[in-house]
Design an enzyme around this catalytic site. Structure first.
Site, short mmCIF file in Angstrom:
data_model
loop_
_atom_site.label_atom_id
_atom_site.label_comp_id
_atom_site.label_asym_id
_atom_site.label_seq_id
_atom_site.Cartn_x
_atom_site.Cartn_y
_atom_site.Cartn_z
N SER A 105 41.64 22.89 35.92
CA SER A 105 40.45 23.22 36.55
C SER A 105 40.32 24.68 36.06
O SER A 105 41.12 25.43 36.04
CB SER A 105 40.39 22.86 38.07
OG SER A 105 39.46 23.61 38.53
N TYR B 21 44.14 23.84 46.38
CA TYR B 21 43.68 23.05 45.14
C TYR B 21 44.00 23.96 43.86
O TYR B 21 44.65 23.81 42.95
CB TYR B 21 42.24 22.65 45.14
CG TYR B 21 41.78 22.15 43.86
CD1 TYR B 21 42.02 20.94 43.59
CD2 TYR B 21 40.90 22.84 42.92
CE1 TYR B 21 41.86 20.27 42.39
CE2 TYR B 21 40.45 22.26 41.91
CZ TYR B 21 40.85 20.82 41.64
OH TYR B 21 40.03 20.23 40.39
#
Length: 259
Positions: free
Chosen positions: A149, A162
């Site tokens: 990501s 995350y």
């Protein structure tokens, strides 16, 4: 979807998280390119829908294998089933795409041990266990593509856990690229926001705190990505012609991390 030639005809591709989002889009492109595609997921219902969608879009058939990647035994079982279906003692897994992922916005002060385990299990442990199970079948010129990501390289507000899990994906990619060279290439794609069910759930959880238009406005390109745009990069990284690229981390983020 524009027809592309990635040179993957006849190659065997395994995609975790392949029943929706980026994984499903990658499966579609690999199938259209003539690859043999296996998609892994936890839901047989979503798997069936994905297979129908892929056949409608490409005229080709993929294979769904039930697998919870957070379970080491299920990763081994899934790969064994694929090997059995391939039916050759010299079977080679040409391309592995670790696309299964989990996202939740949560500040550190709210974090529980169960929250930590849930996200680490999918985003880190699942990726490592599936790759481990695939190792005996990754041979000369095989390729692994991990999905991280933009949050892995730049951080983000309100989702420290995350960010940490996706940072681990980047570090794992670089380390494994060294371990598996020169036979196997390992690369990583870092997408920003993508039009997938994962983003739809994120917006629903925000409960009006922000909208899709708000998300798009943060990007220099003034929009989010389509899943097919990320899939194109995955297929390009995995393609046999891309034979000198390993240990690389590729951002596909509409310019978000350029500043």
């Amino acid at each position: 979807m524009n027809k592309m030639n990635y040179g993957c005809e006849g190659l065997c591709v395994v995609i975790s998280g392949g029943t929706s989002g980026i994984g499903l889009a990658a499966a579609q492109r690999f199938l259209a390119d003539g690859a043999r595609v296996y998609i892994l997921g936890r839901s047989a219902e979503r798997g069936a829908h994905a297979l129908c969608y892929l056949e409608e879009q490409t005229g080709q058939q993929a294979v769904y294998i039930s697998c919870d990647v957070t379970k080491q035994a299920e990763c081994k079982s899934a790969v064994a089933k694929i090997a059995e279906q391939e039916g050759r003692p010299d079977w080679q897994l040409d391309i592995l795409v670790n696309s299964a992922g989990f996202y939740r916005e949560q500040r550190l002060e709210q974090l529980t041990e169960a929250d930590f385990d849930a996200m680490m299990n999918v985003n880190v442990k699942g990726m490592m266990f599936l790759t481990q199970a695939a190792l005996p079948y990754l041979r000369s010129k095989s390729s692994v593509v991990n999905i991280a990501s933009d949050a892995a390289v730049s951080g983000n507000y309100g989702c420290a856990l995350y960010c940490a899990t996706k940072g681990a994906v980047v570090a794992f990619t670089r380390a494994l690229a060294l371990d598996l060279a020169p036979s196997v290439r390992v690369n990583c794609v870092c997408p920003a926001d993508v039009d997938t069910p994962l983003l739809a759930r994120q917006l629903a959880d925000a409960n009006g705190g922000y909208t899709l238009a708000d998300v798009a406005a943060a990007y220099p390109l003034q929009r989010i990505a389509a899943a097919g745009e990320i899939a194109h990069v995955i297929c390009s990284l995995a393609a046999p012609a891309n034979s000198f690229m390993t240990g690389s981390v590729v951002t596909v983020d509409g310019g978000l991390t350029a500043g």
